[in-house]
Design a protein around this motif. Sequence first.
Motif, PDB file in Angstrom:
ATOM      1  N   ALA A  99       0.828  -1.204   0.000  1.00  0.00           N
ATOM      2  CA  ALA A  99       0.000   0.000   0.000  1.00  0.00           C
ATOM      3  C   ALA A  99       0.864   1.255   0.000  1.00  0.00           C
ATOM      4  N   ALA A 100       1.923   1.249   0.801  1.00  0.00           N
ATOM      5  CA  ALA A 100       2.823   2.403   0.865  1.00  0.00           C
ATOM      6  C   ALA A 100       3.533   2.617  -0.471  1.00  0.00           C
ATOM      7  N   GLU A 101       3.959   1.526  -1.114  1.00  0.00           N
ATOM      8  CA  GLU A 101       4.607   1.646  -2.423  1.00  0.00           C
ATOM      9  C   GLU A 101       3.666   2.291  -3.437  1.00  0.00           C
ATOM     10  N   GLN A 102       2.416   1.852  -3.435  1.00  0.00           N
ATOM     11  CA  GLN A 102       1.442   2.405  -4.378  1.00  0.00           C
ATOM     12  C   GLN A 102       1.105   3.859  -4.041  1.00  0.00           C
ATOM     13  N   LEU A 103       1.068   4.170  -2.759  1.00  0.00           N
ATOM     14  CA  LEU A 103       0.834   5.560  -2.349  1.00  0.00           C
ATOM     15  C   LEU A 103       1.982   6.453  -2.799  1.00  0.00           C
ATOM     16  N   ALA A 104       3.214   5.981  -2.630  1.00  0.00           N
ATOM     17  CA  ALA A 104       4.380   6.760  -3.052  1.00  0.00           C
ATOM     18  C   ALA A 104       4.352   7.005  -4.555  1.00  0.00           C
ATOM     19  N   GLU A 105       3.990   5.978  -5.321  1.00  0.00           N
ATOM     20  CA  GLU A 105       3.914   6.128  -6.772  1.00  0.00           C
ATOM     21  C   GLU A 105       2.829   7.128  -7.157  1.00  0.00           C
ATOM     22  N   GLN A 173       2.513  12.640  10.481  1.00  0.00           N
ATOM     23  CA  GLN A 173       1.081  12.517  10.752  1.00  0.00           C
ATOM     24  C   GLN A 173       0.251  12.716   9.491  1.00  0.00           C
ATOM     25  N   ARG A 174       0.641  13.694   8.673  1.00  0.00           N
ATOM     26  CA  ARG A 174      -0.094  13.948   7.420  1.00  0.00           C
ATOM     27  C   ARG A 174       0.027  12.755   6.490  1.00  0.00           C
ATOM     28  N   GLY A 175       1.225  12.177   6.421  1.00  0.00           N
ATOM     29  CA  GLY A 175       1.413  11.001   5.584  1.00  0.00           C
ATOM     30  C   GLY A 175       0.662   9.794   6.104  1.00  0.00           C
ATOM     31  N   ALA A 176       0.623   9.620   7.415  1.00  0.00           N
ATOM     32  CA  ALA A 176      -0.118   8.506   8.004  1.00  0.00           C
ATOM     33  C   ALA A 176      -1.606   8.640   7.704  1.00  0.00           C
ATOM     34  N   ASP A 177      -2.123   9.864   7.785  1.00  0.00           N
ATOM     35  CA  ASP A 177      -3.535  10.098   7.459  1.00  0.00           C
ATOM     36  C   ASP A 177      -3.808   9.773   5.992  1.00  0.00           C
ATOM     37  N   ARG A 181      -6.290   6.952   4.413  1.00  0.00           N
ATOM     38  CA  ARG A 181      -7.284   7.278   3.384  1.00  0.00           C
ATOM     39  C   ARG A 181      -7.128   6.344   2.183  1.00  0.00           C
ATOM     40  N   TRP A 182      -5.875   6.100   1.775  1.00  0.00           N
ATOM     41  CA  TRP A 182      -5.629   5.234   0.624  1.00  0.00           C
ATOM     42  C   TRP A 182      -6.165   3.828   0.890  1.00  0.00           C
ATOM     43  N   LEU A 183      -5.894   3.310   2.072  1.00  0.00           N
ATOM     44  CA  LEU A 183      -6.368   1.973   2.417  1.00  0.00           C
ATOM     45  C   LEU A 183      -7.898   1.905   2.409  1.00  0.00           C
ATOM     46  N   ASP A 184      -8.533   2.966   2.884  1.00  0.00           N
ATOM     47  CA  ASP A 184      -9.992   3.000   2.912  1.00  0.00           C
ATOM     48  C   ASP A 184     -10.596   3.096   1.516  1.00  0.00           C
ATOM     49  N   ASP A 185      -9.880   3.747   0.595  1.00  0.00           N
ATOM     50  CA  ASP A 185     -10.417   4.021  -0.734  1.00  0.00           C
ATOM     51  C   ASP A 185     -10.100   2.937  -1.766  1.00  0.00           C
ATOM     52  N   HIS A 186      -9.252   1.988  -1.430  1.00  0.00           N
ATOM     53  CA  HIS A 186      -8.852   0.973  -2.388  1.00  0.00           C
ATOM     54  C   HIS A 186      -9.272  -0.417  -1.931  1.00  0.00           C
ATOM     55  N   ASP A 187      -9.227  -1.327  -2.879  1.00  0.00           N
ATOM     56  CA  ASP A 187      -9.700  -2.691  -2.640  1.00  0.00           C
ATOM     57  C   ASP A 187      -8.595  -3.516  -2.001  1.00  0.00           C
ATOM     58  N   ILE A 188      -8.740  -3.794  -0.717  1.00  0.00           N
ATOM     59  CA  ILE A 188      -7.742  -4.558   0.032  1.00  0.00           C
ATOM     60  C   ILE A 188      -8.380  -5.868   0.504  1.00  0.00           C
ATOM     61  N   PHE A 198      -6.944  -4.385   8.425  1.00  0.00           N
ATOM     62  CA  PHE A 198      -6.445  -3.019   8.572  1.00  0.00           C
ATOM     63  C   PHE A 198      -7.468  -2.198   9.340  1.00  0.00           C
ATOM     64  N   GLN A 199      -6.968  -1.420  10.294  1.00  0.00           N
ATOM     65  CA  GLN A 199      -7.831  -0.551  11.079  1.00  0.00           C
ATOM     66  C   GLN A 199      -7.067   0.735  11.349  1.00  0.00           C
ATOM     67  N   ASP A 200      -7.605   1.846  10.844  1.00  0.00           N
ATOM     68  CA  ASP A 200      -6.954   3.147  11.000  1.00  0.00           C
ATOM     69  C   ASP A 200      -5.497   3.109  10.526  1.00  0.00           C
ATOM     70  N   GLY A 201      -5.271   2.429   9.407  1.00  0.00           N
ATOM     71  CA  GLY A 201      -3.941   2.382   8.829  1.00  0.00           C
ATOM     72  C   GLY A 201      -2.974   1.441   9.505  1.00  0.00           C
ATOM     73  N   GLN A 202      -3.462   0.632  10.454  1.00  0.00           N
ATOM     74  CA  GLN A 202      -2.605  -0.296  11.187  1.00  0.00           C
ATOM     75  C   GLN A 202      -3.067  -1.732  10.960  1.00  0.00           C
ATOM     76  N   VAL A 203      -2.129  -2.670  11.062  1.00  0.00           N
ATOM     77  CA  VAL A 203      -2.467  -4.081  10.998  1.00  0.00           C
ATOM     78  C   VAL A 203      -2.890  -4.531  12.390  1.00  0.00           C
TER      79      VAL A 203
END
Length: 241
Positions: A99-105, A173-177, A181-188, A198-203
């Motif tokens: 998820a982080a790799e895709q967010l960075a891209e 903090q901004r990046g964590a938020d 958001r990315w995790l919530d908006d994509h199909d995981i 995943f819950q609030d960006g955490q495993v």
Amino acid sequence: MSTPSTRGSRGARARRVRLAAAATAVLAVALTGCGVAGTSFQPGVAADVDGDRISTDRVDRLVGDYCDAVRDQLQQDGSVVPLGYLRSGVVGQLALVSAAEQLAEEHGVEPTDDYDRVVTDLRGQTRDLPEDQQDAVIAINGSSAYVQAVQLAVGDKLLTEEGQPTGPEAAGQRGADELTRWLDDHDIKLNPEFGISFQDGQVVSEDTQLAVAVGDTATTSALEAPDQEYAKSLPASQRCS
């Protein structure tokens, strides 16, 4: 698989530091071991992060190599880690890294130099290990550092674009938020075999296993940390020790 011949030296032990302890912090998720009979989750897939599939074969290779890498230390400490516990943690961390790799891209950024420093340090600690074991330690123990480095880079970019004050704390903090958001908006999709979500960006551990727990031992297998009495009762093929 045996560890290198230098394992008896104090210097080698010092360089390898507390790898297993670091992994426990990274992999603080549920012990597992239940199957997924009756589900439609594709066999051989541990997680699907918006189309990026993480295979169970990859997970098992990493877990096996990692267990070999830290076996000496676990034996010195008298500790046992159930392989199910490691497998769940590795799946969660690999999914988060994806998820982080895709967010960075998506934002056109690279992880900050903090990640490179962690990798350099881990390579130094594990330089006496075979390459596959060294890579497993870096993949697992370095996973959180990678995610945090991406969050810093993304957060810094967004704050700058928004004309807001930046800095490590604000950017992190901004990046964590943004990752949340990315995790919530994509199909995981996470295979329910591993009992995580995943819950609030955490495993986090989640009671998604489909087998019914029977008795104290089965219930113990769903704890959030590896209970040593339970772990030591497992067959050798199901534990890292």
